[in-house]
Design a protein around this motif. Sequence first.
Motif, PDB file in Angstrom:
ATOM      1  N   SER A 133       0.725  -1.122  -0.180  1.00 29.90           N
ATOM      2  CA  SER A 133       0.024   0.075  -0.119  1.00 29.90           C
ATOM      3  C   SER A 133       0.885   1.183  -0.132  1.00 29.90           C
ATOM      4  O   SER A 133       0.715   2.122  -0.875  1.00 29.90           O
ATOM      5  CB  SER A 133      -0.927   0.004   1.160  1.00 29.90           C
ATOM      6  OG  SER A 133      -1.690   1.045   1.344  1.00 29.90           O
TER       7      SER A 133
ATOM      8  N   ASN B 175      -5.692  13.001  -0.624  1.00 25.20           N
ATOM      9  CA  ASN B 175      -6.600  12.667   0.468  1.00 25.20           C
ATOM     10  C   ASN B 175      -7.377  11.590  -0.030  1.00 25.20           C
ATOM     11  O   ASN B 175      -7.883  11.445  -1.086  1.00 25.20           O
ATOM     12  CB  ASN B 175      -7.366  13.806   1.073  1.00 25.20           C
ATOM     13  CG  ASN B 175      -6.442  14.921   1.450  1.00 25.20           C
ATOM     14  OD1 ASN B 175      -6.358  15.894   0.855  1.00 25.20           O
ATOM     15  ND2 ASN B 175      -5.705  14.696   2.690  1.00 25.20           N
ATOM     16  N   PRO B 176      -8.121  10.582   1.237  1.00 23.36           N
ATOM     17  CA  PRO B 176      -9.084   9.748   0.708  1.00 23.36           C
ATOM     18  C   PRO B 176     -10.360  10.271   0.082  1.00 23.36           C
ATOM     19  O   PRO B 176     -10.772  11.284   0.465  1.00 23.36           O
ATOM     20  CB  PRO B 176      -9.148   8.831   2.027  1.00 23.36           C
ATOM     21  CG  PRO B 176      -8.045   9.200   2.830  1.00 23.36           C
ATOM     22  CD  PRO B 176      -7.590  10.561   2.347  1.00 23.36           C
ATOM     23  N   LYS B 177     -10.761   9.560  -0.743  1.00 22.72           N
ATOM     24  CA  LYS B 177     -12.357   9.792  -1.397  1.00 22.72           C
ATOM     25  C   LYS B 177     -13.409   9.214  -0.575  1.00 22.72           C
ATOM     26  O   LYS B 177     -13.098   8.015  -0.063  1.00 22.72           O
ATOM     27  CB  LYS B 177     -12.499   9.559  -2.688  1.00 22.72           C
ATOM     28  CG  LYS B 177     -11.569  10.402  -3.562  1.00 22.72           C
ATOM     29  CD  LYS B 177     -11.848   9.960  -5.255  1.00 22.72           C
ATOM     30  CE  LYS B 177     -11.366  11.028  -6.129  1.00 22.72           C
ATOM     31  NZ  LYS B 177     -11.357  12.370  -5.844  1.00 22.72           N
TER      32      LYS B 177
ATOM     33  N   ASP C 156     -13.082   1.305   5.720  1.00 25.51           N
ATOM     34  CA  ASP C 156     -11.797   2.029   4.918  1.00 25.51           C
ATOM     35  C   ASP C 156     -11.036   0.919   4.164  1.00 25.51           C
ATOM     36  O   ASP C 156     -10.815  -0.209   4.535  1.00 25.51           O
ATOM     37  CB  ASP C 156     -10.954   2.651   6.205  1.00 25.51           C
ATOM     38  CG  ASP C 156     -11.446   3.513   7.282  1.00 25.51           C
ATOM     39  OD1 ASP C 156     -12.397   4.210   6.390  1.00 25.51           O
ATOM     40  OD2 ASP C 156     -11.170   3.935   7.963  1.00 25.51           O
TER      41      ASP C 156
ATOM     42  N   PRO D 198      -7.547   1.230   2.556  1.00 23.07           N
ATOM     43  CA  PRO D 198      -6.372   2.295   2.508  1.00 23.07           C
ATOM     44  C   PRO D 198      -5.513   2.195   0.986  1.00 23.07           C
ATOM     45  O   PRO D 198      -5.061   3.078   0.503  1.00 23.07           O
ATOM     46  CB  PRO D 198      -5.491   1.616   3.566  1.00 23.07           C
ATOM     47  CG  PRO D 198      -6.444   0.978   4.506  1.00 23.07           C
ATOM     48  CD  PRO D 198      -7.525   0.475   3.736  1.00 23.07           C
TER      49      PRO D 198
ATOM     50  N   GLY E 232      -7.269   4.327  -1.320  1.00 17.75           N
ATOM     51  CA  GLY E 232      -7.578   5.491  -0.678  1.00 17.75           C
ATOM     52  C   GLY E 232      -9.305   6.001  -0.588  1.00 17.75           C
ATOM     53  O   GLY E 232      -9.781   7.052  -1.316  1.00 17.75           O
ATOM     54  N   GLN E 233     -10.067   5.014  -0.113  1.00 15.81           N
ATOM     55  CA  GLN E 233     -11.468   5.088  -0.395  1.00 15.81           C
ATOM     56  C   GLN E 233     -11.993   4.929   1.221  1.00 15.81           C
ATOM     57  O   GLN E 233     -11.419   4.058   2.052  1.00 15.81           O
ATOM     58  CB  GLN E 233     -12.386   4.480  -1.130  1.00 15.81           C
ATOM     59  CG  GLN E 233     -11.921   4.876  -2.572  1.00 15.81           C
ATOM     60  CD  GLN E 233     -12.758   4.209  -3.561  1.00 15.81           C
ATOM     61  OE1 GLN E 233     -13.531   3.204  -3.442  1.00 15.81           O
ATOM     62  NE2 GLN E 233     -12.664   4.490  -4.997  1.00 15.81           N
ATOM     63  N   THR E 234     -12.995   5.536   1.619  1.00 14.76           N
ATOM     64  CA  THR E 234     -13.689   5.127   2.910  1.00 14.76           C
ATOM     65  C   THR E 234     -15.158   5.267   2.436  1.00 14.76           C
ATOM     66  O   THR E 234     -15.740   5.976   1.763  1.00 14.76           O
ATOM     67  CB  THR E 234     -13.471   6.321   3.985  1.00 14.76           C
ATOM     68  OG1 THR E 234     -12.401   6.118   4.467  1.00 14.76           O
ATOM     69  CG2 THR E 234     -14.433   6.142   5.189  1.00 14.76           C
TER      70      THR E 234
END
Length: 310
Positions: free
Chosen positions: A104, A150-152, A218, A220, A223-225
Motif C-alpha cells: 500500500s 486525501n482519501p475519497k 476503510d 487504504p 484511498g477510499q472510505t
Amino acid sequence: MLKSVHLFGCSSGFVSNLLKPNSIVGFSLTFISSKRLSASSSLCCSSLRLSCPSTAPLFLAPRTGSFKAFCGSTCSEANQDGTSSSPLSMSESPPPSSSTVVHSSSLMQEKIRNIRFCQWCGGQTKHGIPDGEEKLRAICTVCGKITYQNPKMVVGCLIHHDDKVLLCRRKIEPSYGLWTLPAGYLEIGESAADGAIRETLEEANAEVEITSPFAQLDIPLIGQTYIIFMGKLKKPHFSPGPESLECCLFPLDDIPFDSLAFSSMLVTLRLYVEDVKAGRIIFHYGTINKRPGTGASDIHAYTLDYHLRS
C-alpha cells in the motif's frame, strides 16, 4: 417528436407512466410487473431501448398480473434459484500483514511521483519529504505549495423493504453488469447522509429516509472510505437510473454474492445478513485490505481487519 415512456413499478403493484420528449431514436422502456410478489421472490425493474419510429403507436394493455407493451417490453420477476453463494461468516481478522502495508505504501508513493504539476499555479513539482513531515509529497517549485492526496468518501444506502434489500446492476464501468448497493462519491457541500440519499435517487429513482448508520469501511490501498447507511423507501417505487441496468429487491437468501461489483459491497451485505440472523442490527467499522497481487475484480481477495462493532 420522439418520445420515451417510463413505467415505474413497486412491490405493492403500483404502475405509472411518464411521456416526455427524447432526443434518442426509439422508446426507452422501464417495466415492472404489477403482481404482488411472494416473500421468497425477487422484485426487479429493468430498462430496454426499443428502435421504434416516433410515429409508431405504443399500446399498453393489461394482462394477468402484468402489463404488455406492443412494440417491446422487458420484465424481470424471478426467484434467484441456485444463482448465489451463501454468505460466509465474518470473523475477527488479525492486523494486516507487513507485506500488505508495504504494498500500500509503495502504491501511494507511486501516485505522489505521478503528480508532475502544481494544481494551483501549474508549475513543475519536485518530490520530497517537507520539514516536519514523514511522507513523500509533491512540492511546487514555483509557488512552494504542497499537494496532499486525501482519501475519497463513498456513501450509499442499504435499503431494506419487505425483508428484502435493494440492489442495482451497474450500467457503467468498472464492474459493468454486476450488482451493488446504490452508492457513489460524496460531493462538496453535502453531508454523508445527503449524499447517500442523492445517490439512491440517481441510481434507483428511489426516495429514501435514512434510519441509522450501518458501516464505515476503510480501503487504504485505493484511498477510499465507505459510509453505508440503513434506509427505507418513502414510497414503494424504484426503477433504474442512468447508471443502472436494473434494480431488484432481493430476499436475503437470494443476494447474488458471486456477482457483486466490489469487495465493500460483499463485506457490507455479509455483515447485514449476519446481523439479521442474530436479530440485531449494529454499527460496524473495519478496514478492507486487498491481498497483494490481486486485481480489483477479485472481490473475495481481502481481509477485514480491525473489525469493531457497537
